[in-house]
Design an enzyme around this catalytic site. Structure first.
Site, PDB file in Angstrom:
ATOM      1  N   GLN A 185       0.560  -1.520   0.032  1.00  0.00           N
ATOM      2  CA  GLN A 185      -0.576  -0.231  -0.197  1.00  0.00           C
ATOM      3  C   GLN A 185       0.923   1.223   0.269  1.00  0.00           C
ATOM      4  N   THR A 186       1.961   1.643   1.308  1.00  0.00           N
ATOM      5  CA  THR A 186       2.341   2.510   1.300  1.00  0.00           C
ATOM      6  C   THR A 186       3.239   2.636   0.344  1.00  0.00           C
ATOM      7  N   SER A 235       0.455   7.864   5.240  1.00  0.00           N
ATOM      8  CA  SER A 235      -0.792   7.872   5.823  1.00  0.00           C
ATOM      9  C   SER A 235      -2.459   8.225   5.011  1.00  0.00           C
ATOM     10  N   ARG A 255      19.035  -6.240  42.299  1.00  0.00           N
ATOM     11  CA  ARG A 255      20.043  -5.296  41.858  1.00  0.00           C
ATOM     12  C   ARG A 255      19.917  -4.184  43.219  1.00  0.00           C
ATOM     13  N   GLN A 309      11.830   4.019  41.920  1.00  0.00           N
ATOM     14  CA  GLN A 309      11.708   3.033  41.294  1.00  0.00           C
ATOM     15  C   GLN A 309      10.733   2.164  40.707  1.00  0.00           C
ATOM     16  N   GLU A 369       0.604   1.594  10.209  1.00  0.00           N
ATOM     17  CA  GLU A 369      -0.274   0.604  10.364  1.00  0.00           C
ATOM     18  C   GLU A 369      -1.130   1.913  11.010  1.00  0.00           C
TER      19      GLU A 369
HETATM   20  C1  LIG Z   1       2.292 -11.909  13.105  1.00  0.00           C
HETATM   21  C2  LIG Z   1       1.276 -10.505  12.438  1.00  0.00           C
HETATM   22  C3  LIG Z   1       0.059 -10.814  11.889  1.00  0.00           C
HETATM   23  C4  LIG Z   1      -0.613  -9.918  12.666  1.00  0.00           C
HETATM   24  C5  LIG Z   1      -0.295  -8.061  13.328  1.00  0.00           C
HETATM   25  C6  LIG Z   1      -0.315  -8.593  14.635  1.00  0.00           C
HETATM   26  C7  LIG Z   1       0.814  -7.762  15.670  1.00  0.00           C
HETATM   27  C8  LIG Z   1       1.632  -6.334  15.086  1.00  0.00           C
HETATM   28  C9  LIG Z   1       3.134  -6.721  14.572  1.00  0.00           C
HETATM   29  C10 LIG Z   1       3.368  -6.197  14.221  1.00  0.00           C
HETATM   30  C11 LIG Z   1       2.735  -5.818  12.512  1.00  0.00           C
HETATM   31  C12 LIG Z   1       3.195  -6.332  11.559  1.00  0.00           C
HETATM   32  C13 LIG Z   1       3.373  -5.939  10.264  1.00  0.00           C
HETATM   33  C14 LIG Z   1       3.311  -4.208  10.505  1.00  0.00           C
HETATM   34  C15 LIG Z   1       3.310  -4.002   8.729  1.00  0.00           C
HETATM   35  C16 LIG Z   1       2.810  -2.799   8.486  1.00  0.00           C
HETATM   36  C17 LIG Z   1       2.588  -2.513   7.746  1.00  0.00           C
HETATM   37  C18 LIG Z   1       0.871  -1.166   7.309  1.00  0.00           C
HETATM   38  O1  LIG Z   1       1.969  -0.016   7.820  1.00  0.00           O
HETATM   39  S1  LIG Z   1       0.093  -1.057   6.035  1.00  0.00           S
HETATM   40  C19 LIG Z   1       0.279   0.496   5.827  1.00  0.00           C
HETATM   41  C20 LIG Z   1      -0.948   0.929   7.149  1.00  0.00           C
HETATM   42  N1  LIG Z   1      -0.980   2.110   5.914  1.00  0.00           N
HETATM   43  C21 LIG Z   1      -1.602   2.946   7.146  1.00  0.00           C
HETATM   44  O2  LIG Z   1      -2.281   2.381   8.438  1.00  0.00           O
HETATM   45  C22 LIG Z   1      -2.679   4.709   6.426  1.00  0.00           C
HETATM   46  C23 LIG Z   1      -3.881   5.379   7.629  1.00  0.00           C
HETATM   47  N2  LIG Z   1      -3.654   6.122   6.768  1.00  0.00           N
HETATM   48  C24 LIG Z   1      -5.474   6.126   6.623  1.00  0.00           C
HETATM   49  O3  LIG Z   1      -6.019   4.336   7.286  1.00  0.00           O
HETATM   50  C25 LIG Z   1      -6.446   6.968   5.472  1.00  0.00           C
HETATM   51  O4  LIG Z   1      -5.699   7.382   5.078  1.00  0.00           O
HETATM   52  C26 LIG Z   1      -6.425   7.804   6.931  1.00  0.00           C
HETATM   53  C27 LIG Z   1      -7.888   6.832   8.158  1.00  0.00           C
HETATM   54  C28 LIG Z   1      -6.422   9.023   7.538  1.00  0.00           C
HETATM   55  C29 LIG Z   1      -8.042   8.840   6.094  1.00  0.00           C
HETATM   56  O5  LIG Z   1      -8.778   7.936   4.940  1.00  0.00           O
HETATM   57  P1  LIG Z   1      -9.573   8.779   4.137  1.00  0.00           P
HETATM   58  O6  LIG Z   1      -9.909   7.937   3.466  1.00  0.00           O
HETATM   59  O7  LIG Z   1      -8.621  10.013   4.095  1.00  0.00           O
HETATM   60  O8  LIG Z   1     -11.163   9.289   4.651  1.00  0.00           O
HETATM   61  P2  LIG Z   1     -11.085  10.941   5.884  1.00  0.00           P
HETATM   62  O9  LIG Z   1     -10.314  11.134   7.306  1.00  0.00           O
HETATM   63  O10 LIG Z   1     -11.574  11.896   4.939  1.00  0.00           O
HETATM   64  O11 LIG Z   1     -12.517   9.999   6.599  1.00  0.00           O
HETATM   65  C30 LIG Z   1     -13.644   9.683   5.898  1.00  0.00           C
HETATM   66  C31 LIG Z   1     -14.293   8.816   6.547  1.00  0.00           C
HETATM   67  O12 LIG Z   1     -14.076   7.631   6.534  1.00  0.00           O
HETATM   68  C32 LIG Z   1     -14.295   6.920   7.645  1.00  0.00           C
HETATM   69  N3  LIG Z   1     -12.799   5.901   8.168  1.00  0.00           N
HETATM   70  C33 LIG Z   1     -11.597   6.646   7.435  1.00  0.00           C
HETATM   71  N4  LIG Z   1     -10.950   5.215   8.096  1.00  0.00           N
HETATM   72  C34 LIG Z   1     -11.591   4.604   8.176  1.00  0.00           C
HETATM   73  C35 LIG Z   1     -11.375   3.216   8.309  1.00  0.00           C
HETATM   74  N5  LIG Z   1     -10.763   2.016   8.776  1.00  0.00           N
HETATM   75  N6  LIG Z   1     -12.707   1.827   9.457  1.00  0.00           N
HETATM   76  C36 LIG Z   1     -14.098   2.988   8.688  1.00  0.00           C
HETATM   77  N7  LIG Z   1     -14.377   4.023   8.222  1.00  0.00           N
HETATM   78  C37 LIG Z   1     -13.155   4.973   8.240  1.00  0.00           C
HETATM   79  C38 LIG Z   1     -13.501   8.626   9.012  1.00  0.00           C
HETATM   80  O13 LIG Z   1     -13.966   8.207   9.735  1.00  0.00           O
HETATM   81  C39 LIG Z   1     -14.483   9.237   7.679  1.00  0.00           C
HETATM   82  O14 LIG Z   1     -15.810   8.817   8.383  1.00  0.00           O
HETATM   83  P3  LIG Z   1     -16.413   9.844   8.801  1.00  0.00           P
HETATM   84  O15 LIG Z   1     -17.333  10.743   7.404  1.00  0.00           O
HETATM   85  O16 LIG Z   1     -16.622  10.995   9.708  1.00  0.00           O
HETATM   86  O17 LIG Z   1     -18.256   9.842   9.178  1.00  0.00           O
HETATM   87  C1  LIG Z   2       8.769  -1.359  10.141  1.00  0.00           C
HETATM   88  C2  LIG Z   2       8.010  -0.200   9.192  1.00  0.00           C
HETATM   89  C3  LIG Z   2       6.916  -2.050   8.428  1.00  0.00           C
HETATM   90  C4  LIG Z   2       5.848  -1.420   7.285  1.00  0.00           C
HETATM   91  N1  LIG Z   2       5.366  -1.979   6.667  1.00  0.00           N
HETATM   92  C5  LIG Z   2       5.079  -1.293   5.446  1.00  0.00           C
HETATM   93  C6  LIG Z   2       3.645  -2.992   5.083  1.00  0.00           C
HETATM   94  O1  LIG Z   2       3.617  -3.644   5.207  1.00  0.00           O
HETATM   95  N2  LIG Z   2       2.907  -2.241   3.978  1.00  0.00           N
HETATM   96  C7  LIG Z   2       2.902  -0.828   4.118  1.00  0.00           C
HETATM   97  O2  LIG Z   2       1.040  -0.542   2.942  1.00  0.00           O
HETATM   98  N3  LIG Z   2       3.319   0.005   4.112  1.00  0.00           N
HETATM   99  C8  LIG Z   2       4.097  -0.235   5.685  1.00  0.00           C
HETATM  100  N4  LIG Z   2       5.345   0.617   6.467  1.00  0.00           N
HETATM  101  C9  LIG Z   2       4.922   1.314   6.343  1.00  0.00           C
HETATM  102  C10 LIG Z   2       4.092   2.861   6.858  1.00  0.00           C
HETATM  103  O3  LIG Z   2       2.612   2.096   6.972  1.00  0.00           O
HETATM  104  C11 LIG Z   2       3.518   4.441   6.997  1.00  0.00           C
HETATM  105  O4  LIG Z   2       4.942   5.108   7.598  1.00  0.00           O
HETATM  106  C12 LIG Z   2       3.497   4.230   7.820  1.00  0.00           C
HETATM  107  O5  LIG Z   2       1.695   4.684   7.893  1.00  0.00           O
HETATM  108  C13 LIG Z   2       3.306   6.485   7.668  1.00  0.00           C
HETATM  109  O6  LIG Z   2       3.225   7.015   7.097  1.00  0.00           O
HETATM  110  P1  LIG Z   2       3.957   7.999   6.406  1.00  0.00           P
HETATM  111  O7  LIG Z   2       5.089   7.043   6.478  1.00  0.00           O
HETATM  112  O8  LIG Z   2       3.669   8.369   5.213  1.00  0.00           O
HETATM  113  O9  LIG Z   2       4.155   8.978   7.462  1.00  0.00           O
HETATM  114  P2  LIG Z   2       4.210  10.699   7.111  1.00  0.00           P
HETATM  115  O10 LIG Z   2       2.502  10.280   7.402  1.00  0.00           O
HETATM  116  O11 LIG Z   2       4.313  11.302   5.984  1.00  0.00           O
HETATM  117  O12 LIG Z   2       4.031  10.917   8.745  1.00  0.00           O
HETATM  118  C14 LIG Z   2       5.257  11.997   8.771  1.00  0.00           C
HETATM  119  C15 LIG Z   2       5.046  13.037  10.193  1.00  0.00           C
HETATM  120  O13 LIG Z   2       3.497  14.126   9.542  1.00  0.00           O
HETATM  121  C16 LIG Z   2       2.450  14.309  10.190  1.00  0.00           C
HETATM  122  N5  LIG Z   2       1.679  13.594   9.783  1.00  0.00           N
HETATM  123  C17 LIG Z   2       0.673  13.606   8.940  1.00  0.00           C
HETATM  124  N6  LIG Z   2      -0.242  13.593   8.177  1.00  0.00           N
HETATM  125  C18 LIG Z   2      -0.887  14.681   8.515  1.00  0.00           C
HETATM  126  C19 LIG Z   2      -2.036  14.878   9.191  1.00  0.00           C
HETATM  127  N7  LIG Z   2      -2.935  14.900   8.236  1.00  0.00           N
HETATM  128  N8  LIG Z   2      -2.263  15.980  10.449  1.00  0.00           N
HETATM  129  C20 LIG Z   2      -1.007  16.081  11.522  1.00  0.00           C
HETATM  130  N9  LIG Z   2       0.255  15.702  11.160  1.00  0.00           N
HETATM  131  C21 LIG Z   2       0.659  14.829   9.863  1.00  0.00           C
HETATM  132  C22 LIG Z   2       2.882  12.874  10.921  1.00  0.00           C
HETATM  133  O14 LIG Z   2       2.217  13.093  12.235  1.00  0.00           O
HETATM  134  C23 LIG Z   2       3.845  12.250  10.815  1.00  0.00           C
HETATM  135  O15 LIG Z   2       4.452  13.357  11.946  1.00  0.00           O
HETATM  136  C24 LIG Z   2       5.968   0.725   7.541  1.00  0.00           C
HETATM  137  C25 LIG Z   2       6.731   1.456   7.969  1.00  0.00           C
HETATM  138  C26 LIG Z   2       7.261   0.851   9.056  1.00  0.00           C
HETATM  139  C27 LIG Z   2       8.692   1.785   9.260  1.00  0.00           C
END
Ligand SMILES: CC/C=C\C/C=C\C/C=C\C/C=C\CC/C=C/C(=O)SCCNC(=O)CCNC(=O)[C@H](O)C(C)(C)COP(=O)(O)OP(=O)(O)OC[C@H]1O[C@@H](n2cnc3c(N)ncnc32)[C@H](O)[C@@H]1OP(=O)(O)O
Ligand SMILES: Cc1cc2nc3c(=O)[nH]c(=O)nc-3n(C[C@H](O)[C@H](O)[C@H](O)COP(=O)(O)OP(=O)(O)OC[C@H]3O[C@@H](n4cnc5c(N)ncnc54)[C@H](O)[C@@H]3O)c2cc1C
Length: 647
Positions: A143-144, A150, A316, A336, A430
């Protein structure tokens, strides 16, 4: 001395049944017995040794991880562990219990499989899941991108429908559209769920998920049009460098139309976009699933650090010796205790709130099957908010545990530096924690704004229904022990959260442009969101330490006065005295093996000093008495200086 339990005197102080608490911590007797069995199998299997990671280079480290993951999968099959945990537990947890370090299997089982389960049609699930379950394909979650993480709606990768061939053309139009970060992508995954902008006949329908094969199943080479690799070293030495977070670009890669995940939206053979009447946010479902998992994960990571710091604090001794007697155990110092015991309480609090969140997630998943979307906003707000709250507290807590162990906490052999380095990205992946808290704030402001429409708040915002009462509330605490009454604590936290939310909503109403107001007030909104999330987690000891830490909020919002704040602090000290005799037993209840903890300071037997001393000599630097480089660089300098001195 070997075989002596240096902590027996501490264990004898326990005022509860540790074996019973082990069952509570594990969740059930079955889960306790299974996790106990796996952890002992892993500890006795040389393939899963962990003490060599700090000395390995990146390629050796990664190769070793692949070896462990393959061996773990073989053991899961041999032991017929597959499917033994509760139905919701994917294979990921069994493999994680074996491998205990970031590996591609986390993303295969933790994101690739759930994405297909949640967003694939029945036909797509029937086709792809058996291949994934048998690990005949290895998947990741792409995805990213380099330019967007974000902001999911800002993703640039395109998936353009070609009606002539009934295919999607996946393409990376810009450098910033390169997929960047997906775990398991860099060197291992054969497939990915790729999030891209759906384009039909020039119209952009937003971000959707697509199953794309990346590498040949014969020679593992990238398929035509695919450029793929690892993004390079990350924070820490071993830490997350056992994971191949990758970079991926597409040059007009074609996939069949039936590889777009079509449970939420469909594209017909004629190129017609069909969006069934479900919230478009269901495409975010996998992130919601992992966020709720991350909360449980936080309790595990924090409890590991607390276990190490608690056992070591009992071993300790520093200062306080009278007439040559024993010095004071550092766990007896109130400072502590004030740093350690709230973290001990937090680990338990996060464990229990993680169970509640799993219930909420399971409930919303069942409702979605019945097209009931009523609790989706609550599920999003709770998973986003609790993921943010628990990961921030856990990352800070692990670092605090390192400091609680003094100098020895900074040694790799303490296990704490590695634990910190592996854990801290949880505040970012996440969903960046601030971005997620702003999602919670949106939900809270919307809830407050709808009160006047008669919309009764439910779930975790139900307390907002008593807004008038909460705005008049002032605690009637008169003595310290009043703070032990759950309803007294709960009302204070409800009043604080309600007042902070209302204050934000009132300030927002002064802006003609709501979005502009939201940006301007974002810092206050984040604090209100934290107050709401803490209310969800609140339990006695955890609550009072939070109340003390955020006393300013409680006093500035008029919920309590300074005198009541000091009574809470007095009660907190009393609670610390009650926890003190049980501290070592409370961390024994986690039932972690020494192998799993990977910490000399956290050894079950407390035999720290001899083992620290023994471990030091294993460092490769001690392979030679005179270190490489000395005779080449330093000795000539010394001799020259000596010659100069004699002149
Ligand atoms: C063993 C491993 C197994 C499992 C994991 C276990 C344990 C954990 C340990 C390790 C994890 C393992 C690996 C980690 C690897 C990492 C992976 C990743 O990072 S994947 C990528 C992750 N990326 C993100 O999380 C991106 C974050 N951004 C967003 O989610 C969206 O961009 C954001 C919500 C910020 C904005 O979305 P947008 O579409 O622009 O919506 P907007 O803010 O305008 O809201 C519109 C409307 O939608 C509602 N909404 C938004 N998101 C959700 C949702 N997820 N579900 C339901 N509704 C949602 C929002 O509230 C709004 O509603 P209203 O219009 O206000 O009613
Ligand atoms: C170890 C690791 C594993 C990952 N694994 C995966 C994976 O498996 N799959 C995948 O798709 N992605 C993965 N990611 C990516 C991860 O999901 C993103 O890095 C995460 O969602 C943060 O987004 P970004 O990097 O764009 O941060 P940014 O959004 O660029 O954040 C930078 C700064 O901007 C601020 N900011 C951004 N938007 C706003 C706002 N609207 N208002 C206020 N402040 C804001 C944030 O708070 C932060 O301080 C991984 C990342 C890491 C570090």
């Amino acid at each position: 001395m070997e075989g002596v339990d240096h902590l027996a005197f501490e264990r004898n102080k326990a005022q509860f049944d540790v074996d019973e608490m082990k069952i509570v911590w594990a969740g059930s007797r079955e889960d306790f017995e299974l996790s106990d069995r796996i952890s002992r199998l892993v500890a006795s299997d040389p393939v899963f040794r962990k003490d060599d990671r700090a000395a390995l280079g990146r390629k050796e480290l990664f190769k070793n991880t692949l070896r462990k993951a393959a061996h773990a999968w073989k053991r899961v099959i041999e032991l017929r562990l597959s499917g033994e945990f509760s139905a919701l537990e994917p294979e990921a947890y069994k493999l994680r219990a074996f491998v205990d370090q970031p590996a591609f299997t986390d993303l295969h089982w933790g994101m690739f499989v759930p994405a297909i389960q949640g967003q694939g049609t029945d036909e797509q699930q029937q086709k792809w899941l058996p291949l994934a379950y048998r690990m005949q394909i290895i998947g990741c979650y792409a995805q990213t991108e380099l330019g967007h993480g974000s902001n999911v709606q800002g993703l640039e990768t395109t998936a353009t429908f070609d009606p002539k061939t009934d295919e999607f053309v996946i393409h990376s139009p810009t450098l910033t559209s390169s997929k960047w970060w997906p775990g398991g992508l860099g060197k291992v995954s054969t497939h990915a769920v790729v999030y891209a902008r759906l384009i039909i006949d020039g119209q952009d329908y937003g971000v959707h998920g697509f199953i794309v094969q990346l590498r040949s199943l014969d020679d593992h080479l990238p398929l035509p049009g695919i450029t793929i690799g690892d993004i390079g070293m990350k924070f820490g030495n071993a830490a997350y460098n056992t994971m191949d977070n990758g970079v991926l670009t597409f040059d007009h890669v074609r996939i069949p139309r039936n590889q777009m995940l079509m449970r939420v939206s469909q594209v017909t053979r004629e190129g017609k976009y069909v969006h069934s009447n479900v919230p478009r946010q269901l495409v975010y479902g996998t992130m919601v699933y992992v966020r709720q998992k991350i909360v449980a994960d936080a309790s595990v990571a924090l409890s590991r650090a607390v276990c190490i710091a608690t056992r070591y604090s009992a071993v300790r001794r520093q200062f306080g010796s009278h007439n040559g007697g024993l010095e004071t155990q550092v766990i007896d110092y109130k400072t502590q205790q004030s740093r350690l015991f709230p973290l001990l309480a937090s680990a338990y609090a996060f464990r229990f709130v993680g169970e509640w969140l799993l219930w909420l997630y399971t409930d919303v998943t069942e409702r979605l099957k019945a097209k009931d979307f009523s609790t989706l906003p609550e599920a999003h707000a709770c998973t986003a908010g609790l993921k943010s709250l628990t990961t921030t507290a856990t990352a800070d807590g692990i670092e605090e545990c390192r400091k609680l162990c003094g100098g020895h906490g900074y040694l790799c052999s303490s296990g704490l530096p590695e634990l910190f380095a592996v854990y801290v990205p949880a505040c970012t992946y996440e969903g960046d924690n601030i971005v997620l808290l702003l999602q919670v704030a949106r939900h809270l402001v919307k809830t407050v704004s709808q009160l006047s429409t008669g919309n009764k708040p439910v779930g975790t915002t139900a307390y907002m229904a008593r807004l008038e009462q909460l705005l008049q509330y002032h605690s009637d605490v008169k003595k310290a022990e009043d703070w032990l009454k759950p309803n007294v604590v709960l009302e204070a936290f409800e009043a604080r959260a309600a007042r902070m939310c209302v204050a934000c909503a009132q300030n927002l109403s002064k802006f003609s442009n709501p979005e502009e107001g939201f940006q301007e007030l974002a810092a206050d909104l984040v604090e209100a969101a934290v107050a709401h999330c803490q209310l969800i987690v609140v339990s006695n000891v955890y609550a009072l330490s939070l109340l003390h830490k955020h006393l300013g909020d409680f006093i500035s919002t008029g919920c309590i006065d300074p005198k009541q704040g000091s009574l809470a602090n007095e009660q907190l000290r009393n609670l610390y005295s009650q926890v003190r005799p049980n501290a070592v037993a409370l961390v024994d209840a986690y039932n972690y093996t020494d192998h799993y903890l990977g910490s000399i300071l956290g050894r079950y037997d407390g035999n720290v000093y001899p083992k620290l001393y023994e471990e030091a000599w294993k460092d490769p630097l001690n392979d030679s008495i005179v270190p490489d480089g000395f005779k080449e660089y330093i000795q000539p300098l010394l001799k020259q200086q000596l010659r100069n001195a004699r002149l």
